[in-house]
Structure formats: C-alpha cells, structure tokens
Design a protein around this motif. Structure first.
Motif, PDB file in Angstrom:
ATOM      1  N   ALA A 148       0.817  -1.210   0.000  1.00 35.33           N
ATOM      2  CA  ALA A 148       0.000   0.000   0.000  1.00 35.33           C
ATOM      3  C   ALA A 148       0.856   1.268   0.000  1.00 35.33           C
ATOM      4  N   THR A 149       1.818   1.323  -0.892  1.00 36.67           N
ATOM      5  CA  THR A 149       2.613   2.531  -1.099  1.00 36.67           C
ATOM      6  C   THR A 149       1.876   3.392  -2.116  1.00 36.67           C
ATOM      7  N   PRO A 150       2.273   4.649  -2.301  1.00 35.54           N
ATOM      8  CA  PRO A 150       1.579   5.462  -3.310  1.00 35.54           C
ATOM      9  C   PRO A 150       1.558   4.812  -4.703  1.00 35.54           C
ATOM     10  N   ASN A 151       2.671   4.251  -5.147  1.00 33.93           N
ATOM     11  CA  ASN A 151       2.678   3.615  -6.468  1.00 33.93           C
ATOM     12  C   ASN A 151       1.806   2.368  -6.500  1.00 33.93           C
ATOM     13  N   GLY A 152       1.815   1.600  -5.427  1.00 35.91           N
ATOM     14  CA  GLY A 152       0.947   0.432  -5.357  1.00 35.91           C
ATOM     15  C   GLY A 152      -0.518   0.816  -5.347  1.00 35.91           C
ATOM     16  N   GLN A 153      -0.846   1.902  -4.674  1.00 31.03           N
ATOM     17  CA  GLN A 153      -2.231   2.355  -4.614  1.00 31.03           C
ATOM     18  C   GLN A 153      -2.728   2.822  -5.978  1.00 31.03           C
ATOM     19  N   LYS A 154      -1.864   3.441  -6.768  1.00 29.62           N
ATOM     20  CA  LYS A 154      -2.269   3.900  -8.111  1.00 29.62           C
ATOM     21  C   LYS A 154      -2.785   2.734  -8.938  1.00 29.62           C
ATOM     22  N   VAL A 155      -2.063   1.635  -8.905  1.00 30.83           N
ATOM     23  CA  VAL A 155      -2.443   0.468  -9.712  1.00 30.83           C
ATOM     24  C   VAL A 155      -3.738  -0.135  -9.195  1.00 30.83           C
ATOM     25  N   THR A 156      -3.868  -0.242  -7.881  1.00 25.81           N
ATOM     26  CA  THR A 156      -5.092  -0.801  -7.305  1.00 25.81           C
ATOM     27  C   THR A 156      -6.300   0.059  -7.652  1.00 25.81           C
ATOM     28  N   ILE A 157      -6.149   1.375  -7.560  1.00 22.62           N
ATOM     29  CA  ILE A 157      -7.247   2.284  -7.906  1.00 22.62           C
ATOM     30  C   ILE A 157      -7.627   2.104  -9.372  1.00 22.62           C
ATOM     31  N   MET A 158      -6.637   2.017 -10.249  1.00 26.64           N
ATOM     32  CA  MET A 158      -6.909   1.835 -11.679  1.00 26.64           C
ATOM     33  C   MET A 158      -7.676   0.537 -11.917  1.00 26.64           C
ATOM     34  N   GLU A 198      -9.590  -1.075  -9.909  1.00 31.72           N
ATOM     35  CA  GLU A 198     -10.958  -0.913  -9.400  1.00 31.72           C
ATOM     36  C   GLU A 198     -11.797  -0.048 -10.341  1.00 31.72           C
ATOM     37  N   GLU A 199     -11.230   1.036 -10.836  1.00 32.39           N
ATOM     38  CA  GLU A 199     -11.969   1.959 -11.704  1.00 32.39           C
ATOM     39  C   GLU A 199     -12.343   1.342 -13.044  1.00 32.39           C
ATOM     40  N   ILE A 200     -11.448   0.537 -13.606  1.00 31.02           N
ATOM     41  CA  ILE A 200     -11.755  -0.040 -14.922  1.00 31.02           C
ATOM     42  C   ILE A 200     -12.547  -1.327 -14.805  1.00 31.02           C
ATOM     43  N   VAL A 219      -7.965  -2.312 -21.696  1.00 28.49           N
ATOM     44  CA  VAL A 219      -9.404  -2.081 -21.608  1.00 28.49           C
ATOM     45  C   VAL A 219      -9.917  -1.469 -22.911  1.00 28.49           C
ATOM     46  N   CYS A 220      -9.187  -0.526 -23.476  1.00 31.94           N
ATOM     47  CA  CYS A 220      -9.614   0.076 -24.748  1.00 31.94           C
ATOM     48  C   CYS A 220      -9.628  -0.963 -25.853  1.00 31.94           C
ATOM     49  N   LEU A 240     -14.910  -7.358 -26.852  1.00 36.21           N
ATOM     50  CA  LEU A 240     -14.647  -8.524 -26.021  1.00 36.21           C
ATOM     51  C   LEU A 240     -15.414  -8.378 -24.719  1.00 36.21           C
ATOM     52  N   ASP A 241     -15.729  -9.493 -24.118  1.00 36.80           N
ATOM     53  CA  ASP A 241     -16.444  -9.451 -22.848  1.00 36.80           C
ATOM     54  C   ASP A 241     -15.556  -8.853 -21.777  1.00 36.80           C
ATOM     55  N   GLY A 242     -16.179  -8.222 -20.842  1.00 33.65           N
ATOM     56  CA  GLY A 242     -15.455  -7.657 -19.714  1.00 33.65           C
ATOM     57  C   GLY A 242     -16.006  -6.287 -19.383  1.00 33.65           C
ATOM     58  N   PRO A 243     -16.154  -6.019 -18.100  1.00 38.18           N
ATOM     59  CA  PRO A 243     -16.710  -4.735 -17.696  1.00 38.18           C
ATOM     60  C   PRO A 243     -15.724  -3.603 -17.927  1.00 38.18           C
ATOM     61  N   ILE A 244     -16.249  -2.445 -18.206  1.00 41.17           N
ATOM     62  CA  ILE A 244     -15.436  -1.246 -18.317  1.00 41.17           C
ATOM     63  C   ILE A 244     -16.017  -0.244 -17.342  1.00 41.17           C
ATOM     64  N   GLY A 245     -15.212   0.153 -16.396  1.00 39.80           N
ATOM     65  CA  GLY A 245     -15.665   1.071 -15.359  1.00 39.80           C
ATOM     66  C   GLY A 245     -15.882   2.478 -15.901  1.00 39.80           C
ATOM     67  N   PRO A 246     -16.476   3.334 -15.090  1.00 40.03           N
ATOM     68  CA  PRO A 246     -16.815   4.689 -15.528  1.00 40.03           C
ATOM     69  C   PRO A 246     -15.599   5.531 -15.906  1.00 40.03           C
ATOM     70  N   ALA A 247     -14.456   5.277 -15.294  1.00 47.45           N
ATOM     71  CA  ALA A 247     -13.280   6.094 -15.598  1.00 47.45           C
ATOM     72  C   ALA A 247     -12.794   5.882 -17.025  1.00 47.45           C
ATOM     73  N   MET A 248     -13.061   4.734 -17.613  1.00 54.69           N
ATOM     74  CA  MET A 248     -12.536   4.430 -18.937  1.00 54.69           C
ATOM     75  C   MET A 248     -13.475   4.842 -20.066  1.00 54.69           C
ATOM     76  N   THR A 249     -14.718   5.121 -19.779  1.00 51.80           N
ATOM     77  CA  THR A 249     -15.661   5.420 -20.861  1.00 51.80           C
ATOM     78  C   THR A 249     -15.269   6.668 -21.639  1.00 51.80           C
TER      79      THR A 249
END
Length: 172
Positions: free
Chosen positions: A72-82, A84-86, A146-147, A154-163
């Motif tokens: 849970a470092t800042p760089n680790g959190q960036k990836v986790t947030i991404m 979750e968002e996508i 995701v794009c 292809l199947d797979g959810p796309i979160g609101p941040a990627m639309t």
C-alpha cells in the motif's frame, strides 16, 4: 512463469546508463560500491550491490487473469485504484519490502529490478502471460488493454473512468 513472457519496463536501466555515460564524458569519477561510506538507516541492510533472487519462494497465483504483487505505497495504490476503476478482476498479494519479499525468486522472475508494484496478466497479448512492472507502465498497459477489449467488443466490464478515455466501439 512461462519463459515466453514479454518483459515491460526497462526505463530505469536506460536512465542509469545515460547518467553514468554523462558523468564519464564530463570526466567525473564514478565511485564503486566499495568506495561508498558505510550507510545506516532503514533500508541499508536490505539494499545490496548485487541483483537477483536471494531466496527461493514461489509467488501465489489466484483465480483471476491479473495478479498484482504490491504494497500500500503510493505507487501500489495507483495500480489498485486503476484496477478498481476499470472494473477488471484481479488477485492482489502483499509484498513486504521490509522483510525482503521483493528479493524472492518468484518476484524477481516478474520484476528483475525487485521493486513494487509488479503485475502478471495471464491473458496478455496472444493469450500469453505478460509481466509488467513500474507503476506507470502498469497503468498504461491496463488502459490500453481495456480500450482494446472495448474496440473488439470482447467481454469484460469497463468502469466509468474508462468510458471517456476509450474510443467508442465500432458500429454494428
């Protein structure tokens, strides 16, 4: 880990070579590891002047295509947030850098630089596993993945941040 995995993320090595070359061209002496004064501090006993695995230990692998190895470092959190968002499903595992988990054989196989975060996409390009490390590289890879999924329907959810980032899907 499949031997045909592609390694992404060698920016730091290129920068280090360029810096060393610039010092040599200016005539500055480059100090070797043996000429460094004895350091003390939190990471002085962890960091060494050698690379590679120090212990043999496989990393856990979960049920989802994406495996994230981080803290849970800042760089680790960036990836986790991404992630979750996508909306991509992933398995996350803690790499305790204070205990030297980043120097185990399983982690070094994914990231030879022994730094977190690191990720394996078991469903990479061509269906082959892909190792990705350095937070910026992981973020770019995930956005492109995701794009690409959306582009090819292809199947797979796309979160609101990627639309807003991905081009609209092709017309039917």
């Amino acid at each position: 880990m499949a031997s045909n995995s592609v390694v992404v993320g060698a920016f730091a090595a290129g920068a280090a070579v360029a810096s060393a070359a610039a010092l040599l061209l200016r005539g500055s002496a480059v100090k070797t590891a043996s000429s460094k004064p004895k350091e003390s501090g939190r990471f002085s006993s962890i960091n060494k002047d050698t690379s590679g695995a120090r212990t043999q230990k496989d990393l856990p692998v979960g049920k989802h295509p994406i495996q994230l190895y981080s803290l849970a470092t800042p760089n680790g959190q960036k990836v986790t947030i991404m992630l979750e968002e996508i909306g991509l499903k992933y398995d996350a595992y803690m790499i305790n850098i204070m205990k030297g988990d980043q120097f185990t054989s399983g982690f070094v196989e994914i990231n030879p630089n022994s730094k977190i975060p690191a990720m394996v996409d078991q469903d990479g390009p061509g269906g082959k596993p892909l190792r990705v490390f350095e937070s910026g590289n992981i973020l770019l890879y995930l956005a492109e993945k995701v794009c690409r999924c959306r582009e090819h329907k292809l199947d797979g959810p796309i979160g609101p941040a990627m639309t807003s980032l991905c081009p609209p899907p092709p017309p039917p």
